[in-house]
Design an enzyme around this catalytic site. Structure first.
Site, short mmCIF file in Angstrom:
data_model
loop_
_atom_site.label_atom_id
_atom_site.label_comp_id
_atom_site.label_asym_id
_atom_site.label_seq_id
_atom_site.Cartn_x
_atom_site.Cartn_y
_atom_site.Cartn_z
N ASN A 7 70.72 85.19 78.68
CA ASN A 7 71.92 85.21 79.52
C ASN A 7 72.68 83.93 79.19
OD1 ASN A 7 73.83 85.17 81.50
ND2 ASN A 7 72.41 85.44 83.21
N ARG A 93 72.45 89.79 78.19
CA ARG A 93 73.30 90.13 79.33
C ARG A 93 74.75 89.88 78.91
NH1 ARG A 93 75.45 86.69 84.20
NH2 ARG A 93 76.20 88.38 85.48
N HIS A 182 77.45 93.10 88.79
CA HIS A 182 76.07 93.17 89.30
C HIS A 182 75.45 94.54 89.03
CE1 HIS A 182 77.04 90.00 92.66
NE2 HIS A 182 76.48 89.39 91.62
N LEU A 211 73.28 90.46 97.92
CA LEU A 211 73.88 89.36 98.68
C LEU A 211 73.30 88.05 98.19
CD1 LEU A 211 73.53 91.00 102.24
CD2 LEU A 211 75.35 91.34 100.54
N ARG A 243 83.89 82.30 97.09
CA ARG A 243 85.00 83.23 96.77
C ARG A 243 85.50 83.92 98.03
NH1 ARG A 243 81.73 86.41 92.32
NH2 ARG A 243 80.68 84.57 91.56
N ASP A 285 75.97 77.41 100.75
CA ASP A 285 74.57 77.85 100.80
C ASP A 285 74.23 78.28 102.23
OD1 ASP A 285 71.65 77.74 101.08
OD2 ASP A 285 71.70 76.93 99.04
N ARG A 287 71.54 78.65 103.72
CA ARG A 287 70.51 77.86 104.43
C ARG A 287 71.15 76.69 105.16
NH1 ARG A 287 66.92 77.93 99.11
NH2 ARG A 287 69.04 77.82 98.36
N VAL A 334 70.25 85.91 99.49
CA VAL A 334 70.37 86.08 100.94
C VAL A 334 69.63 87.35 101.37
CG1 VAL A 334 71.99 86.42 102.85
CG2 VAL A 334 72.61 84.92 100.94
N GLU A 336 67.14 88.86 100.05
CA GLU A 336 65.69 88.80 99.93
C GLU A 336 65.07 87.82 100.91
OE1 GLU A 336 64.72 88.09 95.75
OE2 GLU A 336 66.25 89.55 95.18
N ASN A 337 65.86 86.83 101.34
CA ASN A 337 65.27 85.73 102.11
C ASN A 337 65.67 85.63 103.57
OD1 ASN A 337 63.65 84.18 100.10
ND2 ASN A 337 65.60 84.24 99.02
N GLU A 386 66.96 91.49 87.25
CA GLU A 386 67.90 91.91 86.21
C GLU A 386 67.30 91.73 84.81
OE1 GLU A 386 70.70 89.51 88.67
OE2 GLU A 386 72.21 90.65 87.61
#
Ligand code: ADP
Length: 403
Positions: A7, A93, A182, A211, A243, A285, A287, A334, A336-337, A386
């Site tokens: 990539n 990629r 994506h 996400l 963005r 971020d 978090r 986001v 996944e966590n 990916e």
């Protein structure tokens, strides 16, 4: 079979060496500051092999970066393969395949020309991808190379989903339309979702929510992307880390006049200073936003709320577009966590058959069903991969070419 997945960005290059048949990851890493000085990171995934973390390696061009990767992979002490002959193919990629590429392809002269022709559609990304391919070809002239495109999965969208309400000639003459991005991630997780549900993809209506720092949502009907939230560029759709997502274009004229900005300055604001970063003034971020919100920062809380709300609205829209939904998938950083964001997004959708299970949702980073057993619509957490998808495509295309 071992596939090297590359990539390439303008000054960086991520790599993984994978066996797509077993899914085993042999090594991964990163080359950074290419063209500046050069930092090399190597993380072998095999017992007893030593990693290298951001060591200085001169990388005037991507060719030196690839050479550093290959040297590390075959190193007699810490390498994970005996020789370069054990790399069967390279999967690259590529960000933008335009309307030229609706699936992954073996790279040849004609494909390289098409990639060059598509540069105006992705002026920041495709040139770097091309440089990465050429550097690999120079170091590994006899190894087959495959291109896997972020846009390809979305080429199945019907015109009503991809045509913008602009004068039609901008589509015909200038290729202005929704492309979506994506795609490799949405394709991977929707394939996994079908496997988890024990159904054929052709029987399923899925909504895939990728996400992360960049976010996009895709409606997948019968295994095919039928709509997606990103557009002509990855600036569209839901708000993201920095963005803006979708925006009334009239705002641009108003702000450009007021602050005497040119279009590049305006786009810089929309790409780099907006999203949850712009609204919170704290961070891109999630978090950090959670932290700040828990200490009473209202704008941080608003930014997270605004993001979750936008994702929820898009899910509703795509359920309507497909006339139903069998499963909603959460993936990427986001998705996944963040149990709290998954809950905030998927709660309140009981009217359409979505019932979350708080306990099942208290999980991170592994495949799980996070809806209640009696939820009509399943909600799934599926870590994206990916690189594995790229390696699987590459292996399939190379095997088919060999006959
Ligand atoms: P990208 O690949 O688009 O750069 P990722 O998919 O790695 O992004 O996602 C990065 C995002 O994931 C960051 O905004 C980060 O805050 C978020 N993230 C990672 N871990 C957590 C977590 N535990 N809780 C909330 N968000 C998280």
């Amino acid at each position: 079979m071992n596939i090297l997945v590359i990539n390439a960005g303008s000054s960086s290059l991520k790599y993984q060496l994978l066996n797509p048949d077993t899914g085993a990851l042999l090594a991964k890493g990163l080359c950074e500051r290419i063209g500046i000085d050069g930092k090399f990171t190597y993380k072998p995934q095999v017992e007893g092999k030593a990693a290298q973390d951001a060591v200085d390696v001169a990388m005037p061009t991507h060719a030196e970066a690839i050479k550093a990767v290959l040297d590390a992979l075959v190193d007699k002490d810490n390498g994970v393969i005996g020789s370069m002959d054990e790399i069967d193919a390279v999967g690259h990629r590529v960000v933008h395949g335009a309307e030229t590429f609706a699936c992954s392809v073996m790279i040849d002269e004609r494909v390289m020309q098409a990639l060059e022709d598509n540069i105006p559609l992705a002026p920041l990304h495709n040139p770097a991808n091309i440089v990465g391919i050429k550097a690999c070809q120079a170091c590994m002239p006899n190894v087959p190379m495959v291109g896997v495109f972020d846009t390809a999965f979305h080429q199945t969208m019907p015109p009503k989903a991809y045509i913008y309400a602009l004068p039609y000639e901008y589509y015909e003459k200038d290729k202005v339309r929704r492309y979506g991005f994506h795609g490799t991630s949405h394709r991977y997780v929707s394939g996994r979702a079908a496997a988890m549900l024990g159904k054929d993809p052709s029987q399923l209506k899925l909504i895939s929510c990728h996400l992360g720092n960049g976010s996009s949502i895709t409606a997948v009907d019968g295994g095919k992307s039928v709509d997606t939230s990103m557009g002509f560029t990855p600036l569209a759709g839901v708000p993201m880390g920095t963005r803006s997502g979708d925006l009334d274009a009239g705002v641009m004229q108003y702000l450009m006049n007021r602050y005497n900005m040119n279009i590049d300055e305006m786009l810089n604001v929309l790409n780099k200073k907006s999203g949850v970063q712009g609204v919170s003034g704290v961070s891109s971020d999630f978090r950090d936003l959670d932290d700040a919100a828990s200490k009473g920062n209202e704008r941080a809380a608003l930014a997270v709320d605004m993001f979750n709300y936008s994702v929820k609205k898009t899910i509703g829209a795509y359920a309507a577009a497909m006339g139903g939904v069998d499963a909603i998938i959460f993936t990427a950083g986001v998705g996944e966590n963040s149990a709290s964001q998954r809950m905030a997004i998927a709660s309140g959708l009981e009217f359409m058959g979505v019932k979350m299970d708080a306990e099942a949702n208290n999980v991170r980073g592994k495949e799980a069903v996070i809806s209640a057993p009696d939820s009509k619509v399943k909600v799934l957490l599926i870590p994206t991969n990916e690189e594995l998808m790229i390696a699987m495509d590459t292996a399939e295309i190379v095997k088919a070419a060999k006959g």
